[in-house]
Design an enzyme around this catalytic site. Structure first.
Site, PDB file in Angstrom:
ATOM      1  N   CYS A 238     -14.641 -37.645 -26.573  1.00  0.00           N
ATOM      2  CA  CYS A 238     -16.087 -37.658 -26.611  1.00  0.00           C
ATOM      3  C   CYS A 238     -16.467 -36.887 -27.871  1.00  0.00           C
ATOM      4  CB  CYS A 238     -16.648 -36.967 -25.368  1.00  0.00           C
ATOM      5  SG  CYS A 238     -18.390 -36.551 -25.560  1.00  0.00           S
TER       6      CYS A 238
ATOM      7  N   GLU B 287      26.779 -19.199 -10.111  1.00  0.00           N
ATOM      8  CA  GLU B 287      25.556 -18.390 -10.068  1.00  0.00           C
ATOM      9  C   GLU B 287      24.375 -19.339  -9.936  1.00  0.00           C
ATOM     10  OE1 GLU B 287      25.695 -16.586 -13.948  1.00  0.00           O
ATOM     11  OE2 GLU B 287      27.735 -15.886 -13.604  1.00  0.00           O
TER      12      GLU B 287
ATOM     13  N   LYS C 223      22.887 -29.528 -12.105  1.00  0.00           N
ATOM     14  CA  LYS C 223      21.454 -29.521 -11.849  1.00  0.00           C
ATOM     15  C   LYS C 223      21.096 -30.008 -10.450  1.00  0.00           C
ATOM     16  CE  LYS C 223      18.974 -28.267 -15.416  1.00  0.00           C
ATOM     17  NZ  LYS C 223      18.198 -29.177 -16.117  1.00  0.00           N
TER      18      LYS C 223
ATOM     19  N   CYS D 153     -21.549 -37.677 -20.717  1.00  0.00           N
ATOM     20  CA  CYS D 153     -22.773 -37.750 -21.533  1.00  0.00           C
ATOM     21  C   CYS D 153     -23.037 -39.145 -22.074  1.00  0.00           C
ATOM     22  CB  CYS D 153     -22.715 -36.746 -22.679  1.00  0.00           C
ATOM     23  SG  CYS D 153     -21.603 -37.283 -23.998  1.00  0.00           S
TER      24      CYS D 153
ATOM     25  N   ASP E 104       2.295   1.705  -3.406  1.00  0.00           N
ATOM     26  CA  ASP E 104       1.278   2.253  -4.317  1.00  0.00           C
ATOM     27  C   ASP E 104       1.107   3.752  -4.108  1.00  0.00           C
ATOM     28  OD1 ASP E 104       0.900  -0.193  -5.390  1.00  0.00           O
ATOM     29  OD2 ASP E 104      -0.924  -0.650  -4.251  1.00  0.00           O
TER      30      ASP E 104
ATOM     31  N   CYS F 127     -18.123 -41.616 -22.876  1.00  0.00           N
ATOM     32  CA  CYS F 127     -17.825 -40.384 -22.153  1.00  0.00           C
ATOM     33  C   CYS F 127     -18.447 -40.469 -20.765  1.00  0.00           C
ATOM     34  CB  CYS F 127     -18.398 -39.194 -22.930  1.00  0.00           C
ATOM     35  SG  CYS F 127     -18.411 -37.671 -21.961  1.00  0.00           S
TER      36      CYS F 127
ATOM     37  N   CYS G 132     -22.046 -32.393 -25.506  1.00  0.00           N
ATOM     38  CA  CYS G 132     -21.749 -32.991 -24.196  1.00  0.00           C
ATOM     39  C   CYS G 132     -21.634 -31.873 -23.162  1.00  0.00           C
ATOM     40  CB  CYS G 132     -20.446 -33.775 -24.266  1.00  0.00           C
ATOM     41  SG  CYS G 132     -19.802 -34.236 -22.645  1.00  0.00           S
TER      42      CYS G 132
ATOM     43  N   ASP H 268      15.155 -20.487 -12.757  1.00  0.00           N
ATOM     44  CA  ASP H 268      14.334 -21.163 -13.754  1.00  0.00           C
ATOM     45  C   ASP H 268      13.344 -20.185 -14.376  1.00  0.00           C
ATOM     46  OD1 ASP H 268      13.499 -23.219 -15.267  1.00  0.00           O
ATOM     47  OD2 ASP H 268      12.273 -24.172 -13.724  1.00  0.00           O
TER      48      ASP H 268
ATOM     49  N   TYR I 286      23.090 -12.222 -16.377  1.00  0.00           N
ATOM     50  CA  TYR I 286      24.197 -13.127 -16.074  1.00  0.00           C
ATOM     51  C   TYR I 286      25.294 -13.155 -17.126  1.00  0.00           C
ATOM     52  CZ  TYR I 286      21.261 -16.194 -18.950  1.00  0.00           C
ATOM     53  OH  TYR I 286      20.487 -16.715 -19.946  1.00  0.00           O
TER      54      TYR I 286
ATOM     55  N   LYS J 130      21.107 -21.087 -10.930  1.00  0.00           N
ATOM     56  CA  LYS J 130      20.444 -21.215 -12.225  1.00  0.00           C
ATOM     57  C   LYS J 130      18.952 -20.979 -11.984  1.00  0.00           C
ATOM     58  CE  LYS J 130      20.292 -24.182 -16.304  1.00  0.00           C
ATOM     59  NZ  LYS J 130      18.851 -24.239 -16.524  1.00  0.00           N
TER      60      LYS J 130
ATOM     61  N   ALA K  88       0.838  -1.210   0.000  1.00  0.00           N
ATOM     62  CA  ALA K  88       0.000   0.000   0.000  1.00  0.00           C
ATOM     63  C   ALA K  88       0.871   1.258   0.000  1.00  0.00           C
ATOM     64  CB  ALA K  88      -0.911   0.003   1.219  1.00  0.00           C
TER      65      ALA K  88
HETATM   66  S1  IVH Z   1      24.765 -18.863 -18.915  1.00  0.00           S
HETATM   67  C1  IVH Z   1      26.762 -19.617 -22.803  1.00  0.00           C
HETATM   68  N1  IVH Z   1      23.942 -18.281 -16.492  1.00  0.00           N
HETATM   69  O1  IVH Z   1      19.973 -21.655 -18.310  1.00  0.00           O
HETATM   70  C2  IVH Z   1      26.121 -19.399 -21.493  1.00  0.00           C
HETATM   71  N2  IVH Z   1      22.413 -19.346 -17.950  1.00  0.00           N
HETATM   72  O2  IVH Z   1      20.859 -24.054 -20.263  1.00  0.00           O
HETATM   73  C3  IVH Z   1      24.679 -19.665 -21.506  1.00  0.00           C
HETATM   74  N3  IVH Z   1      20.182 -19.708 -16.983  1.00  0.00           N
HETATM   75  O3  IVH Z   1      19.463 -20.576 -21.604  1.00  0.00           O
HETATM   76  C4  IVH Z   1      23.899 -19.361 -20.328  1.00  0.00           C
HETATM   77  N4  IVH Z   1      20.604 -18.808 -15.032  1.00  0.00           N
HETATM   78  O4  IVH Z   1      18.151 -19.454 -19.763  1.00  0.00           O
HETATM   79  C5  IVH Z   1      23.622 -18.828 -17.667  1.00  0.00           C
HETATM   80  N5  IVH Z   1      23.349 -17.682 -14.331  1.00  0.00           N
HETATM   81  C6  IVH Z   1      23.029 -18.210 -15.506  1.00  0.00           C
HETATM   82  C7  IVH Z   1      21.735 -18.739 -15.755  1.00  0.00           C
HETATM   83  C8  IVH Z   1      21.471 -19.300 -17.004  1.00  0.00           C
HETATM   84  C9  IVH Z   1      19.681 -19.394 -15.773  1.00  0.00           C
HETATM   85  C10 IVH Z   1      19.448 -20.393 -18.069  1.00  0.00           C
HETATM   86  C11 IVH Z   1      19.487 -19.664 -19.384  1.00  0.00           C
HETATM   87  C12 IVH Z   1      20.100 -20.594 -20.362  1.00  0.00           C
HETATM   88  C13 IVH Z   1      19.961 -21.919 -19.688  1.00  0.00           C
HETATM   89  C14 IVH Z   1      21.161 -22.758 -20.038  1.00  0.00           C
END
Ligand code: IVH
Length: 645
Positions: A435, A123, A323, A420, A41, A417, A440, A127, A235, A125, A38
């Site tokens: 279906c 860094e 990962k 119906c 805003d 189905c 339906c 999503d 990044y 990653k 708030a």
């Molecule tokens: S570097 C050549 N850094 O992950 C370097 N990617 O599979 C390419 N992503 O398409 C990417 N965080 O969408 C990099 N700190 C990060 C990232 C990052 C997320 C994603 C990005 C990229 C995919 C790589």
């Protein structure tokens, strides 16, 4: 009329802008908001009022991000430096292999000479969706999706609405040309809120924050993107003119100095063991982070070494993604139910004993289709492993067969189905049973919900619950009936759960929905294979519902001259062309189409901006301008498709 601003007003405006930027950063980057929504805003409103009253709005003000007019389609942007993706590793052992390969290759390259230390930068990653932001003369000029890595879609109009993306770079040493790469994402909390809103409006939820971010950034209407709290972490860099980076860590620090959002959890590591430790740390912190992180990105810090290492056709050799494991949980399948979708598709759904996965209670999982259930041999009563990859709708990974007791029952796809009772159909080339009955009740309901959905006629308040009620009480049978509901206003207001006010709101929303575009109208019909994009293509091509209809009927009569075949329209093709002729070939559909055309006010699509003579040309501004600032003039040129030199 605007008033003349005094010095104090000017100062207050600047102060408000700085405050808003500060709080945006606290919220999105540091996850440490200091003021309530708030209060935020209030600041925003005060700034807007001052700017409007005194004519002080500038293109880089936080108030100028809210989107302009919708586009008819995306144009493409070629990436000057390809945007590659990353190779994955799944264990510490594989991580050490990566480190070994890096050293081996550098050794070979250097031919015995000393190349100095190999540090890494790690860094999170995040999503989301990769984008490239191009700053020319320090002003954000283009933003594009990654696309296939070589060309992406121009999403400048939407990226401009992201609060933490600076519209202009700050800092005296900011380069004249800077291409920055980053990830657009949605925070978990914002994602949950967005799905709640969608649910209230009867719209299907986004499966995960990544889909929500991707869907938002690829909207043609920037107002939709502006209404979604997207964020970015930068990044990496592509082309740069006017600055030499030496290391990745320096680049990230500089990007931050120039006002770009960079993830504060980045860390430099001098050995691969440190990287492994950092991975464990981040994995530990994963659930508590305000956004989805699916791994740790590891990059060789020195850019000269990156260059020496080079890339394969798909991945750089100097970086890798370590990962995180998927979010898994065990639970029991209580029952397998079959749902009927708008197109009649019968989808088996597992009703689960509620279980917590990654902080969310999961009660059902889609099983996609009959073949999938057979392939995984999922039975009622089974104990299963489910996975939620940041997804709202989890998947069944596998059955824990060791825990079978013999009481489990195999699933049989119903021959009829479940709603119906019409005999279900499955063509040999499809995995789904359908279906076939377009009347339906389940299909009719989904059809009307789709018709009224945000991307369709956008009738607010006409979601799943309200449609079900109106159908059950006999107020409507098809989408066209919505437009005569006004005649039964009093009757509706008497229905339990309605009331005068909500009936009036609904009728008002239906009335507003009448005024629509051809693309929305075509999409709202729910013709198979005709999504938003194809609806836009058809709208641009045929301009009016009548012309579209005529074109489809001509195909049917096989009277079409070669050049006018639907399937020859780029992006349409034979499958969609056939779906269109099937749709209009059905008397019920074609009658519905006619009555809708009568009710609606369908706007013809605007022609692509007539070439103003500016598109493609380069403009250079020097000195003082009379009626606007230099930045404003540059903005104007860019908006009309010109370039600024
Ligand atoms: S570097 C050549 N850094 O992950 C370097 N990617 O599979 C390419 N992503 O398409 C990417 N965080 O969408 C990099 N700190 C990060 C990232 C990052 C997320 C994603 C990005 C990229 C995919 C790589």
């Amino acid at each position: 009329m605007t008033h003349k601003a005094d010095e104090k007003t000017g100062e207050r405006v600047e102060e408000l802008r700085a405050l808003i930027r500060h709080h945006d950063r606290l919220y999105y980057e540091l996850d440490a908001p200091e003021i309530s929504d708030a209060e935020y805003d209030r600041l925003f409103r005060e700034l807007t009022e001052l700017e409007v009253r005194f004519g002080l709005a500038t293109p880089d003000s936080p108030t100028q991000r809210v989107g302009g007019e919708p586009l008819e389609g995306f144009s493409t942007v070629a990436h000057a430096v390809p945007m590659m993706s990353l190779d994955n590793v799944a264990s510490e052992e594989e991580l050490r292999d990566f480190d070994r390969r890096v050293h081996e290759r550098l050794d070979k390259e250097a031919g015995g000479a000393d190349y100095g230390p190999v540090d890494y930068v790690t860094e999170p990653k995040v999503d989301g969706l990769a984008v490239e932001l191009i700053y020319e003369e320090r002003v954000l000029s283009v933003a594009a999706t990654r696309g296939d890595g070589i060309t992406g879609e121009d999403v400048t109009h939407n990226v401009r609405t992201i609060r933490t993306v600076p519209l202009a770079l700050t800092g005296a040493d900011a380069p004249l040309l800077l291409e920055v790469r980053g990830e657009v994402y949605l925070r978990k909390r914002d994602f949950a809120r967005l799905n709640e809103q969608r649910d209230q409006r009867g719209e299907p939820p986004f499966a995960n924050p990544r889909n929500a971010a991707a869907g938002s950034i690829r909207q043609l209407d920037p107002k939709i993107a502006a209404a979604r709290p997207l964020a970015v972490f930068c990044y990496g860099v592509g082309r740069v003119e006017g600055f030499e980076f030496e290391t990745q860590s320096q680049a990230l620090a500089k990007l931050q100095e120039w006002g770009l959002p960079v993830n504060p959890l980045r860390q430099k590591c001098s050995t691969i063991e440190e990287v492994a430790a950092r991975y464990r740390e981040l994995l530990e912190a994963r659930e508590k982070l305000p956004y989805e992180v699916d791994g740790l990105v590891v990059k060789v810090d020195r850019l000269d070494l990156q260059q020496r290492l080079g890339a394969t056709t798909r991945f750089p050799r100097w970086a890798v993604a370590f990962k995180f494991p998927a979010h898994l949980a065990r639970t029991r399948v209580k029952e397998i139910r079959v749902q009927v979708g708008r197109t009649g598709a019968l989808t088996p759904v597992a009703i689960l004993e509620p279980v917590q996965v990654a902080g969310v209670t999961v009660t059902r999982a889609t099983l996609h289709n009959e073949d999938e259930v057979k392939r995984k041999d999922i039975r009622e009563g089974d104990t299963v492993l489910i996975e939620r990859a940041g997804d709202v709708i989890p998947k069944v990974v596998r059955v824990i067969t060791e825990e079978r007791e013999g009481t489990e029952t195999c699933f049989e796809m119903p021959q009829a189905c479940p709603v119906c009772n019409a005999a279900a159909e499955r063509t040999p080339d499809e995995v789904v049973s359908r279906c076939p009955n377009i009347s339906c009740p389940a299909r009719v309901k989904e059809t009307i919900v789709h018709f009224a959905s945000r991307s369709g006629l956008d009738i607010e308040g006409l979601g799943d619950k309200v449609v079900t009620k109106l159908l059950d009480e006999g107020f409507i049978r098809d989408p066209a009936d919505l437009f005569s509901l006004g005649e039964r206003r009093a009757e509706m207001a008497g229905l339990a759960g309605f009331g005068e006010r909500s009936v009036d709101n609904l009728l008002g929303a239906i009335e507003r929905g009448k005024k629509t575009t051809l693309a929305r109208f075509v999409y709202s019909l729910g013709i198979r294979h005709v999504g938003l994009r194809i609806a836009q293509v058809l709208a641009l091509r045929f301009k009016t519902p009548e012309e579209l209809r005529k074109a489809v009927e001509l195909q049917d009569a096989a009277l079409v001259p070669e050049r006018e075949r639907l399937e020859d329209i780029p992006e349409v093709g034979p499958k969609i062309a056939k779906s269109l002729t099937l749709f209009f070939g059905d008397r019920k559909n074609s009658d519905l189409f006619d009555s809708l055309v009568e009710e609606l006010e369908v706007e013809a699509p605007k022609e692509a901006e007539p070439s103003s003579g500016i598109a493609g040309r380069v403009f250079v501004f020097t000195g003082r301008l009379e009626s606007m600032t230099r930045e404003e003039a540059q903005e104007l040129v860019r908006a009309k498709g010109g370039r600024v030199g």
